[in-house]
Design a protein around this motif. Sequence first.
Motif, PDB file in Angstrom:
ATOM      1  N   GLN A  18     126.872  72.133 166.406  1.00  0.00           N
ATOM      2  CA  GLN A  18     126.415  72.749 164.994  1.00  0.00           C
ATOM      3  C   GLN A  18     126.137  73.878 164.960  1.00  0.00           C
ATOM      4  O   GLN A  18     126.161  74.756 164.135  1.00  0.00           O
ATOM      5  CB  GLN A  18     125.215  71.549 164.710  1.00  0.00           C
ATOM      6  CG  GLN A  18     124.886  71.826 163.168  1.00  0.00           C
ATOM      7  CD  GLN A  18     126.034  71.511 162.158  1.00  0.00           C
ATOM      8  OE1 GLN A  18     126.726  70.370 162.472  1.00  0.00           O
ATOM      9  NE2 GLN A  18     126.486  72.512 161.297  1.00  0.00           N
ATOM     10  N   GLN A  19     125.263  74.526 165.936  1.00  0.00           N
ATOM     11  CA  GLN A  19     124.921  75.815 166.138  1.00  0.00           C
ATOM     12  C   GLN A  19     126.003  76.902 166.147  1.00  0.00           C
ATOM     13  O   GLN A  19     126.183  77.975 165.461  1.00  0.00           O
ATOM     14  CB  GLN A  19     123.915  76.035 167.148  1.00  0.00           C
ATOM     15  CG  GLN A  19     122.800  75.626 167.198  1.00  0.00           C
ATOM     16  CD  GLN A  19     121.941  75.595 168.510  1.00  0.00           C
ATOM     17  OE1 GLN A  19     122.516  75.891 169.538  1.00  0.00           O
ATOM     18  NE2 GLN A  19     120.630  75.408 168.319  1.00  0.00           N
ATOM     19  N   ILE A  20     127.105  76.584 166.623  1.00  0.00           N
ATOM     20  CA  ILE A  20     128.375  77.233 166.879  1.00  0.00           C
ATOM     21  C   ILE A  20     129.177  77.239 165.555  1.00  0.00           C
ATOM     22  O   ILE A  20     129.615  78.252 165.001  1.00  0.00           O
ATOM     23  CB  ILE A  20     129.360  76.824 168.040  1.00  0.00           C
ATOM     24  CG1 ILE A  20     128.740  77.039 169.170  1.00  0.00           C
ATOM     25  CG2 ILE A  20     130.601  77.668 168.016  1.00  0.00           C
ATOM     26  CD1 ILE A  20     129.200  76.492 170.541  1.00  0.00           C
ATOM     27  N   LYS A  21     129.100  75.910 164.908  1.00  0.00           N
ATOM     28  CA  LYS A  21     129.890  76.211 163.711  1.00  0.00           C
ATOM     29  C   LYS A  21     129.060  76.819 162.539  1.00  0.00           C
ATOM     30  O   LYS A  21     129.862  77.559 161.903  1.00  0.00           O
ATOM     31  CB  LYS A  21     129.805  74.537 163.075  1.00  0.00           C
ATOM     32  CG  LYS A  21     130.428  74.384 161.780  1.00  0.00           C
ATOM     33  CD  LYS A  21     130.614  72.927 161.390  1.00  0.00           C
ATOM     34  CE  LYS A  21     131.249  72.692 160.206  1.00  0.00           C
ATOM     35  NZ  LYS A  21     131.316  71.209 159.581  1.00  0.00           N
ATOM     36  N   GLU A  22     127.947  77.033 162.744  1.00  0.00           N
ATOM     37  CA  GLU A  22     127.052  78.025 161.670  1.00  0.00           C
ATOM     38  C   GLU A  22     127.302  79.403 161.961  1.00  0.00           C
ATOM     39  O   GLU A  22     127.406  79.890 160.991  1.00  0.00           O
ATOM     40  CB  GLU A  22     125.342  77.599 161.812  1.00  0.00           C
ATOM     41  CG  GLU A  22     125.026  76.289 161.405  1.00  0.00           C
ATOM     42  CD  GLU A  22     123.580  75.866 161.632  1.00  0.00           C
ATOM     43  OE1 GLU A  22     122.828  76.652 162.168  1.00  0.00           O
ATOM     44  OE2 GLU A  22     123.010  74.765 161.323  1.00  0.00           O
TER      45      GLU A  22
END
Length: 93
Positions: A18-22
């Motif tokens: 999720q952090q990478i997607k953001e």
Amino acid sequence: MKRAAARHILVKTEQQCQQIKERIEAGEAFEQLAKEHSTCPSRMHGGALGSFSRGQMVAEFDQVVFSAQLNTVQGPVKTQFGYHLVEVTARNE
């Protein structure tokens, strides 16, 4: 036969995914983040998996690749390997 091309980033946790997607949504390059964070050997190619047919990937991955909108990052997608961000770059019917 239906074929698709996709790229992905594979990590161990949903939170990391999720952090990478953001970061991608904020404008960072998918390819660079794949090289830095993915645990898949495809990281050497910016996450690119090349072209493949339906059924060549695990079911959860296949389902996303053959139904998602093109050029839109999907995920986190959980498989037996971990959590993926997936972007379908081409698909023929």
